[in-house]
Design a protein around this motif. Sequence first.
Motif, PDB file in Angstrom:
ATOM      1  N   TRP A   4       0.843  -1.189   0.000  1.00 18.94           N
ATOM      2  CA  TRP A   4       0.000   0.000   0.000  1.00 18.94           C
ATOM      3  C   TRP A   4       0.875   1.234   0.000  1.00 18.94           C
ATOM      4  CZ3 TRP A   4      -0.442  -4.173   3.145  1.00 18.94           C
ATOM      5  CH2 TRP A   4      -1.567  -4.971   2.958  1.00 18.94           C
ATOM      6  N   VAL A   5       0.510   2.205  -0.819  1.00 14.72           N
ATOM      7  CA  VAL A   5       1.144   3.520  -0.749  1.00 14.72           C
ATOM      8  C   VAL A   5       0.475   4.241   0.407  1.00 14.72           C
ATOM      9  CG1 VAL A   5       1.538   5.712  -1.914  1.00 14.72           C
ATOM     10  CG2 VAL A   5       1.609   3.589  -3.233  1.00 14.72           C
ATOM     11  N   VAL A   6       1.282   4.681   1.376  1.00 11.07           N
ATOM     12  CA  VAL A   6       0.739   5.363   2.544  1.00 11.07           C
ATOM     13  C   VAL A   6       1.118   6.834   2.587  1.00 11.07           C
ATOM     14  CG1 VAL A   6       0.585   3.258   3.926  1.00 11.07           C
ATOM     15  CG2 VAL A   6       2.658   4.647   4.026  1.00 11.07           C
ATOM     16  N   GLY A   7       2.101   7.223   1.746  1.00 11.36           N
ATOM     17  CA  GLY A   7       2.512   8.616   1.752  1.00 11.36           C
ATOM     18  C   GLY A   7       3.342   8.966   0.536  1.00 11.36           C
ATOM     19  N   VAL A  51      -2.763   9.049  -6.429  1.00 11.90           N
ATOM     20  CA  VAL A  51      -2.043   9.479  -5.221  1.00 11.90           C
ATOM     21  C   VAL A  51      -2.413  10.918  -4.881  1.00 11.90           C
ATOM     22  CG1 VAL A  51       0.237  10.052  -4.292  1.00 11.90           C
ATOM     23  CG2 VAL A  51      -0.138   7.849  -5.405  1.00 11.90           C
ATOM     24  N   ALA A  52      -2.368  11.804  -5.866  1.00  7.78           N
ATOM     25  CA  ALA A  52      -2.656  13.221  -5.619  1.00  7.78           C
ATOM     26  C   ALA A  52      -4.062  13.410  -5.053  1.00  7.78           C
ATOM     27  CB  ALA A  52      -2.480  14.018  -6.902  1.00  7.78           C
ATOM     28  N   GLY A  53      -5.015  12.605  -5.513  1.00  7.20           N
ATOM     29  CA  GLY A  53      -6.381  12.718  -5.022  1.00  7.20           C
ATOM     30  C   GLY A  53      -6.573  12.256  -3.593  1.00  7.20           C
ATOM     31  N   ARG A  54      -5.590  11.555  -3.042  1.00  4.68           N
ATOM     32  CA  ARG A  54      -5.704  11.020  -1.679  1.00  4.68           C
ATOM     33  C   ARG A  54      -4.789  11.719  -0.677  1.00  4.68           C
ATOM     34  NH1 ARG A  54      -7.106   4.902  -2.252  1.00  4.68           N
ATOM     35  NH2 ARG A  54      -8.015   4.929  -4.326  1.00  4.68           N
ATOM     36  N   LEU A  55      -3.955  12.647  -1.140  1.00  6.36           N
ATOM     37  CA  LEU A  55      -3.032  13.324  -0.231  1.00  6.36           C
ATOM     38  C   LEU A  55      -3.794  14.191   0.765  1.00  6.36           C
ATOM     39  CD1 LEU A  55      -0.185  14.554  -2.591  1.00  6.36           C
ATOM     40  CD2 LEU A  55      -0.029  12.782  -0.840  1.00  6.36           C
ATOM     41  N   ARG A  56      -3.456  14.028   2.023  1.00  8.12           N
ATOM     42  CA  ARG A  56      -4.045  14.876   3.048  1.00  8.12           C
ATOM     43  C   ARG A  56      -3.350  16.226   3.011  1.00  8.12           C
ATOM     44  NH1 ARG A  56      -3.725  11.799   8.529  1.00  8.12           N
ATOM     45  NH2 ARG A  56      -4.473  13.800   9.210  1.00  8.12           N
ATOM     46  N   LYS A  57      -4.067  17.254   3.396  1.00 10.04           N
ATOM     47  CA  LYS A  57      -3.458  18.575   3.468  1.00 10.04           C
ATOM     48  C   LYS A  57      -2.442  18.592   4.602  1.00 10.04           C
ATOM     49  CE  LYS A  57      -7.377  20.970   1.598  1.00 10.04           C
ATOM     50  NZ  LYS A  57      -8.423  21.940   1.785  1.00 10.04           N
ATOM     51  N   PRO A  58      -1.307  19.268   4.407  1.00 15.05           N
ATOM     52  CA  PRO A  58      -0.340  19.337   5.508  1.00 15.05           C
ATOM     53  C   PRO A  58      -0.886  20.198   6.643  1.00 15.05           C
ATOM     54  CG  PRO A  58       0.376  20.704   3.662  1.00 15.05           C
ATOM     55  CD  PRO A  58      -0.869  19.987   3.224  1.00 15.05           C
ATOM     56  N   HIS A  59      -0.489  19.849   7.846  1.00 18.86           N
ATOM     57  CA  HIS A  59      -0.883  20.661   8.988  1.00 18.86           C
ATOM     58  C   HIS A  59      -0.112  21.972   8.945  1.00 18.86           C
ATOM     59  CE1 HIS A  59      -3.176  17.465  10.784  1.00 18.86           C
ATOM     60  NE2 HIS A  59      -2.150  16.642  10.654  1.00 18.86           N
ATOM     61  N   ARG A  70      -4.973   9.316   2.494  1.00 19.97           N
ATOM     62  CA  ARG A  70      -6.164   8.789   3.148  1.00 19.97           C
ATOM     63  C   ARG A  70      -7.244   8.686   2.100  1.00 19.97           C
ATOM     64  NH1 ARG A  70      -7.800  11.187   8.558  1.00 19.97           N
ATOM     65  NH2 ARG A  70      -6.289   9.718   9.316  1.00 19.97           N
ATOM     66  N   PRO A  71      -7.741   7.532   1.772  1.00 19.58           N
ATOM     67  CA  PRO A  71      -7.265   6.220   2.217  1.00 19.58           C
ATOM     68  C   PRO A  71      -5.994   5.821   1.471  1.00 19.58           C
ATOM     69  CG  PRO A  71      -9.049   5.925   0.644  1.00 19.58           C
ATOM     70  CD  PRO A  71      -8.893   7.423   0.861  1.00 19.58           C
ATOM     71  N   VAL A  72      -5.352   4.771   1.963  1.00 18.65           N
ATOM     72  CA  VAL A  72      -4.133   4.278   1.324  1.00 18.65           C
ATOM     73  C   VAL A  72      -4.480   3.696  -0.043  1.00 18.65           C
ATOM     74  CG1 VAL A  72      -2.974   3.875   3.518  1.00 18.65           C
ATOM     75  CG2 VAL A  72      -4.266   2.021   2.452  1.00 18.65           C
ATOM     76  N   LEU A  73      -3.464   3.490  -0.882  1.00 15.99           N
ATOM     77  CA  LEU A  73      -3.653   3.010  -2.253  1.00 15.99           C
ATOM     78  C   LEU A  73      -2.971   1.662  -2.427  1.00 15.99           C
ATOM     79  CD1 LEU A  73      -4.607   3.665  -5.173  1.00 15.99           C
ATOM     80  CD2 LEU A  73      -2.365   4.717  -5.525  1.00 15.99           C
TER      81      LEU A  73
END
Length: 94
Positions: A4-7, A51-59, A70-73
Amino acid sequence: MRGWVVGAVGEPGKPCRPGEPGRLLVVLVDGRRLVTRELSGQERAELGSPVAGRLRKPHPGARSMVRWLRPVLAVVVELEAGQVRRIALPATGD
């Protein structure tokens, strides 16, 4: 091998920018964690949009080089000498 791609990983001092996942953080089914080399053109074409569609915004104020998904791929990874040789989406029906 499945995983799974997680990041998406940026370079030191530069977090991964949206739409530009150059290297990916992958967790394999056996628990190993690997960072891919820079994605090839074909891999970027196949994996870039999902991947780009699942990237969370950075804090705000976060200094992490990793942008989490989120979710992983789910992916299929080919390894050579413990390094990622090729990464792709699973075939339809897998």
